[in-house]
Motif scaffolding. Structure first.
Motif, PDB file in Angstrom:
ATOM      1  N   VAL A 208       0.657  -1.218   0.012  1.00 11.53           N
ATOM      2  CA  VAL A 208      -0.072   0.052  -0.076  1.00 11.53           C
ATOM      3  C   VAL A 208       1.044   1.288  -0.087  1.00 11.53           C
ATOM      4  O   VAL A 208       0.539   2.374  -0.933  1.00 11.53           O
ATOM      5  N   VAL A 209       1.969   1.423   0.901  1.00 17.52           N
ATOM      6  CA  VAL A 209       2.784   2.557   0.852  1.00 17.52           C
ATOM      7  C   VAL A 209       3.396   2.613  -0.480  1.00 17.52           C
ATOM      8  O   VAL A 209       3.634   3.821  -0.732  1.00 17.52           O
ATOM      9  N   ALA A 210       4.083   1.519  -1.016  1.00 14.60           N
ATOM     10  CA  ALA A 210       4.675   1.638  -2.179  1.00 14.60           C
ATOM     11  C   ALA A 210       3.685   2.132  -3.185  1.00 14.60           C
ATOM     12  O   ALA A 210       4.089   2.850  -4.209  1.00 14.60           O
ATOM     13  N   GLY A 211       2.597   1.796  -3.473  1.00  9.19           N
ATOM     14  CA  GLY A 211       1.537   2.049  -4.361  1.00  9.19           C
ATOM     15  C   GLY A 211       1.181   3.567  -4.301  1.00  9.19           C
ATOM     16  O   GLY A 211       1.165   4.354  -5.160  1.00  9.19           O
ATOM     17  N   ALA A 212       1.106   4.082  -2.883  1.00 10.66           N
ATOM     18  CA  ALA A 212       0.618   5.274  -2.641  1.00 10.66           C
ATOM     19  C   ALA A 212       1.844   6.407  -3.024  1.00 10.66           C
ATOM     20  O   ALA A 212       1.565   7.341  -3.404  1.00 10.66           O
ATOM     21  N   VAL A 213       3.058   5.811  -2.959  1.00  7.89           N
ATOM     22  CA  VAL A 213       4.194   6.534  -3.349  1.00  7.89           C
ATOM     23  C   VAL A 213       4.532   6.778  -4.862  1.00  7.89           C
ATOM     24  O   VAL A 213       4.732   7.736  -5.236  1.00  7.89           O
ATOM     25  N   GLY A 214       4.015   5.524  -5.655  1.00  4.55           N
ATOM     26  CA  GLY A 214       3.947   5.618  -6.775  1.00  4.55           C
ATOM     27  C   GLY A 214       3.051   6.511  -7.476  1.00  4.55           C
ATOM     28  O   GLY A 214       3.156   7.292  -8.178  1.00  4.55           O
ATOM     29  N   VAL A 215       1.758   6.517  -6.907  1.00  8.68           N
ATOM     30  CA  VAL A 215       0.577   7.600  -7.138  1.00  8.68           C
ATOM     31  C   VAL A 215       0.947   8.990  -6.979  1.00  8.68           C
ATOM     32  O   VAL A 215       0.809   9.829  -7.961  1.00  8.68           O
ATOM     33  N   GLY A 216       1.559   9.137  -5.778  1.00  9.38           N
ATOM     34  CA  GLY A 216       2.093  10.637  -5.630  1.00  9.38           C
ATOM     35  C   GLY A 216       3.153  10.949  -6.489  1.00  9.38           C
ATOM     36  O   GLY A 216       3.164  12.025  -7.026  1.00  9.38           O
ATOM     37  N   TYR A 217       4.028  10.144  -6.915  1.00 12.57           N
ATOM     38  CA  TYR A 217       4.914  10.478  -7.868  1.00 12.57           C
ATOM     39  C   TYR A 217       4.568  10.989  -9.193  1.00 12.57           C
ATOM     40  O   TYR A 217       4.907  11.586  -9.871  1.00 12.57           O
ATOM     41  N   ALA A 218       3.214  10.026  -9.581  1.00 12.69           N
ATOM     42  CA  ALA A 218       2.721  10.067 -10.949  1.00 12.69           C
ATOM     43  C   ALA A 218       2.000  11.594 -10.923  1.00 12.69           C
ATOM     44  O   ALA A 218       2.154  12.232 -12.009  1.00 12.69           O
ATOM     45  N   VAL A 219       1.394  12.045  -9.708  1.00  8.58           N
ATOM     46  CA  VAL A 219       0.786  13.247  -9.575  1.00  8.58           C
ATOM     47  C   VAL A 219       1.744  14.445  -9.989  1.00  8.58           C
ATOM     48  O   VAL A 219       1.636  15.247 -10.540  1.00  8.58           O
TER      49      VAL A 219
END
Length: 289
Positions: A208-219
């Motif tokens: 979940v944390v890795a996914g959230a970081v990835g989405v944040g990076y995409a934004v």
């Protein structure tokens, strides 16, 4: 009868009496240490009392005092040393004294525990189990606390060596008038999945944390391809759900396994010989309700 104590014994009187050589050895140990190891009720009661006594030592006031003193002493020592005092020895002396007191507390706990585990009854019973194993008698389990095994793999009071030819106990009429209950399918499933899991929470959080970081990076970077990281979030949630379901299943099956152990205890008290338990069932015996 060990049924009265509510505890399954490592080996019952019927199994100890099946081989005349083993029975003679057990009588000798009983004479040496002053206990009747053929009395299942007394053996079960004594084992339960000594186990409770050892647990009280391991969780008693000295352990708590030593743990608190250790935490206070370390924090105090770091704080005193980081202040760059003019006289370092004077500054670190008080917290060092607290740490010494903590060490003394743990040493006293260790001494008390070793004294209790060397009780004559337990010394004799370890000899009984060693002799039973050497003669090929069915020993359901050897309690970890009886040999003083803690978090490591070393035994403080291991079973003594016993030189005897290994031979299965003689089978004949009257050896085991009551057959042990058959193992239900639910108990077999519990044995299969009891040690599974335990990693779902950690893995779920990481995903979940890795996914959230990835989405944040995409934004932040405006990289549409990075939005694929949301799949990690979904995988993390799926991992949590799978772990929750496994845990619920294990909890339900553990109830069936405990009922099976109660049935084994009653059968043993009536004279049945209980074979060696599987590792999951042995762990369940040591786990409080």
């Amino acid at each position: 009868m060990n049924e009265n104590t509510g505890h399954l014994l490592p080996v019952g009187a019927h199994a100890l009496s099946a081989d005349p050589r083993l029975a003679a050895a057990v009588r000798e140990f009983g004479s040496t240490y002053g206990y009747d190891y053929f009395d299942d009720e007394a053996v079960g009661r004594n084992l339960a009392e000594h186990e409770s006594s050892l647990r009280r030592v391991a969780r008693g006031g000295l352990v708590w005092a030593g743990s608190v003193a250790t935490a206070v002493g370390i924090v105090w020592l770091v704080w005193a040393a980081s202040g760059k005092p003019d006289n370092m020895v004077v500054a670190v002396a008080p917290p060092s004294a607290v740490l010494v007191l903590a060490l003394v507390s743990f040493v006293l706990v260790n001494v008390q525990g070793r004294r209790k585990i060397r009780h004559p009854f337990l010394e004799g019973y370890r000899h009984v189990l060693s002799a039973a194993l050497a003669h090929g008698a069915p020993v359901a389990f050897v309690p970890a606390w009886l040999t003083g095994r803690g978090g490591g793999q070393l035994d403080i009071a291991p079973l003594p060596s016993y030189a005897a030819p290994v031979r299965a106990p003689a089978t004949g009429a009257g050896t085991a008038p009551v057959a042990p209950p058959p193992k239900p399918a639910e108990v077999e499933e519990y044995e299969r999945i009891a040690d599974h899991g335990g990693w779902h929470d950690e893995a779920g959080w990481i995903l979940v944390v890795a996914g959230a970081v990835g989405v944040g990076y995409a934004v932040v970077k405006d990289l549409p391809a990075a939005y694929a990281a949301v799949l990690l979030v979904a995988l993390g949630i799926w991992t949590w759900v799978a772990g929750h379901r496994l845990g619920k299943r294990q909890q339900k099956l553990s109830g069936e396994a405990r009922r099976y152990l109660v049935e084994l205890t009653r059968a043993q008290a009536a004279g049945a010989v209980v074979d060696e338990l599987s590792p999951p069932l042995r762990k369940l015996l040591d786990r409080p309700l």
